[in-house]
Design a protein around this motif. Structure first.
Motif, PDB file in Angstrom:
ATOM      1  N   LEU A  32     -14.028  49.969 -17.722  1.00 24.96           N
ATOM      2  CA  LEU A  32     -14.310  50.047 -16.282  1.00 24.96           C
ATOM      3  C   LEU A  32     -14.204  51.471 -15.737  1.00 24.96           C
ATOM      4  O   LEU A  32     -14.507  51.721 -14.578  1.00 24.96           O
ATOM      5  N   GLY A  33     -13.699  52.379 -16.561  1.00 26.07           N
ATOM      6  CA  GLY A  33     -13.582  53.766 -16.128  1.00 26.07           C
ATOM      7  C   GLY A  33     -12.210  54.159 -15.604  1.00 26.07           C
ATOM      8  O   GLY A  33     -12.083  55.171 -14.906  1.00 26.07           O
ATOM      9  N   TYR A  34     -11.189  53.385 -15.939  1.00 27.96           N
ATOM     10  CA  TYR A  34      -9.835  53.696 -15.471  1.00 27.96           C
ATOM     11  C   TYR A  34      -8.929  54.007 -16.654  1.00 27.96           C
ATOM     12  O   TYR A  34      -8.980  53.331 -17.676  1.00 27.96           O
ATOM     13  N   ALA A  35      -8.087  55.011 -16.463  1.00 27.67           N
ATOM     14  CA  ALA A  35      -7.198  55.438 -17.542  1.00 27.67           C
ATOM     15  C   ALA A  35      -6.069  54.444 -17.778  1.00 27.67           C
ATOM     16  O   ALA A  35      -5.592  54.296 -18.907  1.00 27.67           O
ATOM     17  N   ASP A  36      -5.645  53.785 -16.704  1.00 23.53           N
ATOM     18  CA  ASP A  36      -4.528  52.852 -16.831  1.00 23.53           C
ATOM     19  C   ASP A  36      -4.507  51.884 -15.641  1.00 23.53           C
ATOM     20  O   ASP A  36      -5.366  51.973 -14.750  1.00 23.53           O
ATOM     21  N   GLU A  37      -3.531  51.004 -15.634  1.00 25.64           N
ATOM     22  CA  GLU A  37      -3.426  50.017 -14.556  1.00 25.64           C
ATOM     23  C   GLU A  37      -3.200  50.679 -13.206  1.00 25.64           C
ATOM     24  O   GLU A  37      -3.705  50.207 -12.190  1.00 25.64           O
ATOM     25  N   ALA A  38      -2.415  51.748 -13.199  1.00 27.30           N
ATOM     26  CA  ALA A  38      -2.123  52.436 -11.940  1.00 27.30           C
ATOM     27  C   ALA A  38      -3.404  52.968 -11.305  1.00 27.30           C
ATOM     28  O   ALA A  38      -3.584  52.881 -10.078  1.00 27.30           O
ATOM     29  N   ALA A  39      -4.307  53.483 -12.113  1.00 22.43           N
ATOM     30  CA  ALA A  39      -5.577  54.010 -11.593  1.00 22.43           C
ATOM     31  C   ALA A  39      -6.427  52.881 -11.014  1.00 22.43           C
ATOM     32  O   ALA A  39      -7.033  53.037  -9.941  1.00 22.43           O
ATOM     33  N   LEU A  40      -6.467  51.743 -11.710  1.00 27.58           N
ATOM     34  CA  LEU A  40      -7.221  50.600 -11.185  1.00 27.58           C
ATOM     35  C   LEU A  40      -6.584  50.088  -9.903  1.00 27.58           C
ATOM     36  O   LEU A  40      -7.279  49.803  -8.923  1.00 27.58           O
ATOM     37  N   ALA A  41      -5.258  49.996  -9.890  1.00 26.73           N
ATOM     38  CA  ALA A  41      -4.565  49.530  -8.684  1.00 26.73           C
ATOM     39  C   ALA A  41      -4.834  50.459  -7.512  1.00 26.73           C
ATOM     40  O   ALA A  41      -5.066  50.013  -6.380  1.00 26.73           O
ATOM     41  N   SER A  42      -4.830  51.749  -7.771  1.00 21.88           N
ATOM     42  CA  SER A  42      -5.110  52.722  -6.715  1.00 21.88           C
ATOM     43  C   SER A  42      -6.533  52.548  -6.184  1.00 21.88           C
ATOM     44  O   SER A  42      -6.770  52.616  -4.969  1.00 21.88           O
ATOM     45  N   GLY A  65      -7.462  51.542  -2.457  1.00 21.36           N
ATOM     46  CA  GLY A  65      -8.313  52.472  -1.710  1.00 21.36           C
ATOM     47  C   GLY A  65      -9.697  51.920  -1.399  1.00 21.36           C
ATOM     48  O   GLY A  65     -10.511  52.591  -0.787  1.00 21.36           O
ATOM     49  N   ARG A  66      -9.944  50.701  -1.877  1.00 19.95           N
ATOM     50  CA  ARG A  66     -11.218  49.999  -1.644  1.00 19.95           C
ATOM     51  C   ARG A  66     -12.418  50.739  -2.223  1.00 19.95           C
ATOM     52  O   ARG A  66     -13.543  50.615  -1.730  1.00 19.95           O
ATOM     53  N   SER A  67     -12.175  51.519  -3.272  1.00 18.14           N
ATOM     54  CA  SER A  67     -13.300  52.162  -3.951  1.00 18.14           C
ATOM     55  C   SER A  67     -13.875  51.250  -5.030  1.00 18.14           C
ATOM     56  O   SER A  67     -14.879  51.578  -5.655  1.00 18.14           O
ATOM     57  N   VAL A  68     -13.218  50.121  -5.245  1.00 16.50           N
ATOM     58  CA  VAL A  68     -13.728  49.102  -6.134  1.00 16.50           C
ATOM     59  C   VAL A  68     -13.515  47.762  -5.439  1.00 16.50           C
ATOM     60  O   VAL A  68     -12.538  47.578  -4.713  1.00 16.50           O
ATOM     61  N   ARG A  69     -14.445  46.864  -5.663  1.00 18.65           N
ATOM     62  CA  ARG A  69     -14.337  45.548  -5.012  1.00 18.65           C
ATOM     63  C   ARG A  69     -13.462  44.627  -5.863  1.00 18.65           C
ATOM     64  O   ARG A  69     -13.681  44.480  -7.054  1.00 18.65           O
ATOM     65  N   ILE A  70     -12.505  44.000  -5.196  1.00 16.99           N
ATOM     66  CA  ILE A  70     -11.602  43.106  -5.906  1.00 16.99           C
ATOM     67  C   ILE A  70     -12.318  41.847  -6.380  1.00 16.99           C
ATOM     68  O   ILE A  70     -11.884  41.202  -7.327  1.00 16.99           O
TER      69      ILE A  70
END
Length: 117
Positions: free
Chosen positions: A70-80, A84-89
């Motif tokens: 998905l393009g995230y280094a880790d869970e913290a990046a995805l959570a951020s 930040g609403r830069s990704v749709r849940i």
């Protein structure tokens, strides 16, 4: 080199299994009340450690792969990104990754929850 190569036998998994067996077969029948409950708690903790040792590295690699896809280094990046609403849940790919993380944790902490689904 594996941990068994370095530390010899019995392995950590075998020691945990033997301890669980002793707790269940030898100690637990002699106890009641709070002491019996505490033996069950210790046995559950040992089971969790055993499952993490058996599957933790594989689970971590699989979750890391899903996050990287998905393009995230880790869970913290995805959570951020979610906060930040830069990704749709409700994005199916995000839901799949979040579900994979939760399933991995539940498979170790309490596999009955994963089996129910």
């Amino acid at each position: 080199m594996t941990p068994e190569d370095l530390h010899g036998l019995p392995s950590s998994a075998e020691l945990i299994e033997a301890t669980q067996e002793w707790l269940t077969r030898e100690l637990a029948p002699k106890l009641d009340g709070r002491d019996a409950f505490m033996v069950r708690v210790v046995n559950n903790v040992l089971g969790q450690v055993e499952r993490e040792m058996a599957t933790g590295a594989e689970q971590a690699a699989a979750v890391s792969h899903e996050l990287e896809t998905l393009g995230y280094a880790d869970e913290a990046a995805l959570a951020s990104a979610i906060r930040g609403r830069s990704v749709r849940i409700d994005d199916p790919e995000v839901i799949a990754v979040v579900r994979a993380v939760v399933d991995a944790r539940l498979a170790v902490a309490n596999p009955r929850y994963v089996e129910r689904r």
